[in-house]
Design a protein around this motif. Structure first.
Motif: not given
Length: 575
Positions: A443-457
């Protein structure tokens, strides 16, 4: 040959070296041909040219001596060459090699035309022996490059006059070394190396020209010590040689333990090398020599401020690998470009793992004819680079369009897997995988907020999925279980007065940048469902300001910090 004061003088193919060669880099006559009327005007013969270019640099680059970045659909090159003594004796053959020339290339030697080569990224060659003469010889090269048609792969070359976003200055015509090689009448034309760790041997499949009934011999050494030899008789232009090894030294990440190899066929002698390693993909994870390896990769686009597609020197090629490793990366996605053999050989020696990719952007792969300008060159990429131990996988496409021709993608998969069953394969990095083709879901994911990014994974280790929304806005969504975050980060950073393009909002200050890098990276590293990452990107490129180094290769932050983050033990490595 002795190095002279010419650009990029080094031997361009370090895994297949012969003594008799001649570097043709340096000044060539040069002529633009906007009407593509040059042939009618006699540019392949004695008609005058109006400028000089410094090969191997593209006309858009400063190092070429021209620096014209406007569109130019056709360019010509001409050079007078006198062969070294002995090259035309005893039935010897002379081969013209062109490292890369974008896009459709035609060659004339002393007025004799050779077949066109289609493709702007990989090395190709012509046996020009029968067109040569004593004394001075004229070599003419024409390149037709019409990237705005959608009919050819163009990578990150801008289809607009200006660079914009993540699209950059174009490369027209020759952009890698042009050179001559002289070989005996019978010679080794091509090889494939198969390391067999269990049997502790190397198997060599060789293609031979003119050597029917001759014996091909192979001898291996390690750090100067002879460790094995083998031989086989040539039949039908082919030979298979097995080389048992008395010592086994594994090629590993960060430890590029290479064996030297010498191939002899009559008067032909080739110096080569190989690495002993085994690649496996188990449940969409990478194993090297039976051990799990977390891929800590960086996106490397291979652009240079003064050379565009072409590194100004061998030292700069090596320095980019060293810069990456200094920040804790153990490899790279070689992105939207086929990198030159010298770079790959440096990766081999340093134990730096890479994915072999192509520059598919610019090619409309919804067209039924798309394969014509892609598949033949992709086959040449596979053949040229097969023996590099640093290449751990193939990924011909990146972020393909939603209306892609699925048959085209399936053909690429069949061709790639058919030629090379020893490596991992990804059909297209990012958005639109064709079901059943890829070894790794990425996947490619350029989410810039670490908390939001972590929640996706976070749901992935418990059997959850990641929702992919195709980012060009056509509403396609599906749920996947990725093991490779093959693009993330892309954090924009530059002096505020010079901000260019990048992903998301730039951090407020340097500490905020470092915190974001750490948070995004740890969200991947500490997720036991993920076995690989690729950070965007190694350097800025023109107006794109999301590199860890500037475009002129200055570190934006202390590399030791990135290395401290990336060097943490990944959850996957604890399993």
């Amino acid at each position: 040959m002795e190095y002279t004061n010419i650009p990029r003088p080094e031997y361009p193919r370090p895994q297949f070296v012969r003594k008799a060669w001649l570097n043709l880099n340096g000044p060539w006559e040069h002529q633009t041909d906007p009407g593509q009327s040059g042939s009618a005007r006699g540019l392949q013969n004695g008609a005058p040219y109006d400028s000089v270019i410094n090969v191997p640099f593209c006309r858009e680059s400063r190092l070429s001596g021209i620096g014209d970045v406007d569109f130019c659909d056709c360019v010509w090159y001409r050079k007078a060459v006198t062969l070294p003594d002995g090259w035309r004796e005893n039935g010897r053959r002379t081969i013209l090699h062109i490292g890369a020339c974008d896009f459709r290339t035609t060659v004339w030697v002393n007025g004799t035309r050779f077949h066109d080569h289609v493709g702007g990224y990989v090395s190709f060659f012509y046996d020009i022996t029968d067109a040569l003469k004593d004394g001075e010889n004229s070599i003419v090269i024409r390149a037709v490059d019409t990237l705005r048609t959608g009919n050819q792969p163009a990578g990150k070359q801008s289809g607009d006059y200006h660079s914009y976003g993540c699209m950059y200055t174009r490369t027209t015509g020759i952009w890698q070394t042009v050179w001559l090689e002289n070989v005996p009448a019978a010679y080794v034309a091509h090889t494939k190396y198969y390391p067999d760790l269990d049997a502790q041997k190397l198997v060599i499949e060789a293609e031979v020209k003119g050597g029917q009934g001759m014996t091909l011999k192979a001898s291996a050494s390690y750090e100067g010590r002879p460790v094995g030899c083998g031989q086989a008789v040539v039949y039908g232009g082919k030979a298979v040689v097995e080389v048992p090894l008395s010592e086994l030294h594994l090629w590993e990440v960060g430890c590029g333990r290479l064996y030297d190899l010498e191939l002899t066929l009559g008067d032909d002698c080739v110096k080569s090398y190989f690495g002993m390693r085994r690649i496996e993909c188990r449940d969409s994870y990478f194993y090297l020599n039976g051990k799990p390896v977390f891929q800590r990769l960086v996106l490397d686009q291979g652009f240079y401020p003064d050379g565009i597609y072409t590194a100004p020197s061998l030292a700069e090629l090596e320095a980019d690998i060293d810069r990456s490793m200094a920040m804790g990366f153990n490899g790279a996605r070689l992105h939207q470009k086929v990198f030159e053999p010298l770079f790959l050989s440096l990766c081999d020696r340093k134990g730096y793992i890479v994915w072999g990719e192509h520059g598919n952007w610019g090619l409309d792969i919804s067209r039924t004819t798309a394969f014509e300008s892609f598949v033949p060159e992709w086959c040449e990429v596979l053949a040229r680079d097969f023996n590099h131990p640093a290449i751990i996988g193939w990924c011909p496409l990146n972020e393909t369009q939603g209306n892609q021709n699925e048959t085209f993608v399936r053909l690429l998969a069949a061709v790639t897997r058919g030629y090379d069953s020893t490596r991992m394969f990804i059909d297209t990095s990012g958005w639109v995988h064709v079901p059943g083709l890829t070894d790794l879901i990425d996947i490619h994911d350029y989410e810039q907020d670490p908390a939001t990014f972590k929640a996706k994974l976070d749901p992935l280790p418990e059997g959850g999925t990641y929702n992919v929304h195709w980012c060009l806005g056509r509403g396609r969504e599906w749920n996947v279980k990725p093991t490779f975050v093959s693009e993330y980060g892309g954090i924009r950073w530059a002096p505020k007065e010079s901000y260019g393009w990048g992903y998301g909002q730039a951090p407020e200050d340097a500490q905020a940048f470092l915190d974001r890098f750490k948070g995004l990276t740890e969200a991947i590293l500490f997720n036991p469902a993920i076995g690989a990452l690729c950070y965007t990107q190694l350097t800025d490129v023109e107006q794109e300001m999301n590199g860890l180094y500037t475009y002129d290769r200055k570190a934006k932050f202390d590399p030791a910090f990135m290395k401290s983050v990336l060097s943490q033990t990944a959850a996957f490595e604890k399993q």
